[in-house]
Design a protein around this motif. Structure first.
Motif, short mmCIF file in Angstrom:
data_model
loop_
_atom_site.label_atom_id
_atom_site.label_comp_id
_atom_site.label_asym_id
_atom_site.label_seq_id
_atom_site.Cartn_x
_atom_site.Cartn_y
_atom_site.Cartn_z
N ASP A 34 5.35 -4.54 -14.91
CA ASP A 34 6.75 -4.11 -14.79
C ASP A 34 7.08 -3.42 -13.48
N THR A 35 6.30 -3.65 -12.46
CA THR A 35 6.58 -3.08 -11.14
C THR A 35 5.98 -3.97 -10.08
N TRP A 36 6.46 -3.83 -8.86
CA TRP A 36 5.91 -4.60 -7.75
C TRP A 36 4.85 -3.83 -6.99
N GLY A 37 4.80 -2.50 -7.16
CA GLY A 37 3.82 -1.73 -6.42
C GLY A 37 3.70 -0.31 -6.93
N ALA A 38 2.56 0.32 -6.60
CA ALA A 38 2.33 1.70 -6.99
C ALA A 38 1.35 2.34 -6.01
N TRP A 39 1.55 3.61 -5.76
CA TRP A 39 0.69 4.42 -4.87
C TRP A 39 -0.16 5.34 -5.72
N SER A 40 -1.47 5.32 -5.50
CA SER A 40 -2.39 6.24 -6.16
C SER A 40 -2.94 7.19 -5.10
N ARG A 41 -2.41 8.42 -5.11
CA ARG A 41 -2.84 9.40 -4.11
C ARG A 41 -4.32 9.74 -4.26
N ASP A 42 -4.77 9.88 -5.50
CA ASP A 42 -6.16 10.24 -5.75
C ASP A 42 -7.14 9.19 -5.23
N ARG A 43 -6.76 7.93 -5.32
CA ARG A 43 -7.65 6.84 -4.88
C ARG A 43 -7.32 6.34 -3.49
N ARG A 44 -6.25 6.89 -2.88
CA ARG A 44 -5.78 6.44 -1.56
C ARG A 44 -5.67 4.92 -1.53
N THR A 45 -4.99 4.42 -2.57
CA THR A 45 -4.85 2.98 -2.75
C THR A 45 -3.43 2.64 -3.16
N ILE A 46 -2.94 1.55 -2.61
CA ILE A 46 -1.67 0.98 -3.06
C ILE A 46 -1.99 -0.29 -3.81
N VAL A 47 -1.43 -0.42 -4.99
CA VAL A 47 -1.60 -1.62 -5.80
C VAL A 47 -0.28 -2.36 -5.76
N ILE A 48 -0.33 -3.64 -5.38
CA ILE A 48 0.90 -4.44 -5.39
C ILE A 48 0.69 -5.69 -6.23
N ALA A 49 1.80 -6.17 -6.77
CA ALA A 49 1.76 -7.34 -7.64
C ALA A 49 1.33 -8.57 -6.86
N SER A 50 0.46 -9.36 -7.45
CA SER A 50 0.10 -10.63 -6.83
C SER A 50 1.25 -11.60 -7.01
N GLY A 51 1.36 -12.54 -6.11
CA GLY A 51 2.39 -13.56 -6.21
C GLY A 51 3.71 -13.21 -5.55
N LEU A 52 3.79 -12.08 -4.87
CA LEU A 52 5.02 -11.74 -4.17
C LEU A 52 5.16 -12.60 -2.91
N SER A 53 6.39 -12.82 -2.51
CA SER A 53 6.64 -13.52 -1.25
C SER A 53 6.27 -12.57 -0.10
N PRO A 54 6.08 -13.10 1.11
CA PRO A 54 5.80 -12.21 2.25
C PRO A 54 6.88 -11.15 2.46
N VAL A 55 8.15 -11.51 2.25
CA VAL A 55 9.24 -10.55 2.40
C VAL A 55 9.15 -9.47 1.34
N GLN A 56 8.93 -9.86 0.09
CA GLN A 56 8.80 -8.88 -0.99
C GLN A 56 7.62 -7.95 -0.73
N GLU A 57 6.50 -8.52 -0.30
CA GLU A 57 5.32 -7.70 -0.04
C GLU A 57 5.58 -6.71 1.10
N ARG A 58 6.23 -7.15 2.15
CA ARG A 58 6.56 -6.26 3.27
C ARG A 58 7.42 -5.09 2.80
N CYS A 59 8.41 -5.38 1.95
CA CYS A 59 9.29 -4.33 1.45
C CYS A 59 8.57 -3.37 0.52
N VAL A 60 7.72 -3.91 -0.35
CA VAL A 60 6.95 -3.05 -1.26
C VAL A 60 6.01 -2.15 -0.46
N LEU A 61 5.33 -2.70 0.53
CA LEU A 61 4.42 -1.89 1.33
C LEU A 61 5.18 -0.82 2.12
N ALA A 62 6.36 -1.14 2.62
CA ALA A 62 7.16 -0.13 3.33
C ALA A 62 7.55 0.99 2.39
#
Length: 150
Positions: A34-62
């Motif tokens: 139910d989300t495209w991305g999440a930040w885990s401060r404790d793990r210093r990791t960003i989890v993003i949904a697989s299957g996103l377009s390059p534009v969607q991924e760029r926006c989620v990472l930003a």
């Protein structure tokens, strides 16, 4: 947060994946319900949904990069969470959509969907940026509408 002397390119040249790599933040692609991305401060990791377009991924990472720079953490306070999400959207939109790029595209793009495609952002983040440019969040903006027109 970048140092005051560190210049970050904005607009079409903004590359949040490269910045995250420079910061040593791991990015993991996986199925998310139910989300495209999440930040885990404790793990210093960003989890993003697989299957996103390059534009969607760029926006989620930003967006998630803004959480990194703000040192946001999960919190039980829904109001605080909403504030964090709105701030991350706004700051990401400001970096992804430079005014100079927007002005150039606005000369020929027939609609927001075409403009978003050319600017390499989602329509939603372009709308966030356009709303910001209308005065959202500026301290001198009159509240409650025009005093002249009622």
């Amino acid at each position: 947060m970048p140092s005051p002397t560190q210049l970050i390119e904005t607009g079409l040249h903004y590359a949040p994946a490269d910045i995250l790599d420079d910061l040593g933040i791991r990015v993991v692609h996986t199925w998310l319900r139910d989300t495209w991305g999440a930040w885990s401060r404790d793990r210093r990791t960003i989890v993003i949904a697989s299957g996103l377009s390059p534009v969607q991924e760029r926006c989620v990472l930003a967006h998630e990069l803004e959480h990194v720079w703000a040192d946001d953490s999960d919190c039980d306070d829904q109001i605080q969470t909403l504030r964090q999400e709105r701030r991350a959207d706004l700051e990401a939109a400001r970096k992804l959509v430079a005014i100079s790029d927007l002005a150039e595209v606005a000369q020929w793009a027939p609609d927001v969907y075409s403009a978003a495609g050319e600017l390499r952002v989602t329509e939603r983040l372009l709308q966030v940026r356009l709303h910001d440019l209308r005065g959202e969040g500026w301290p001198w903006r009159l509240q409650g509408g025009s005093r002249i027109a009622g």
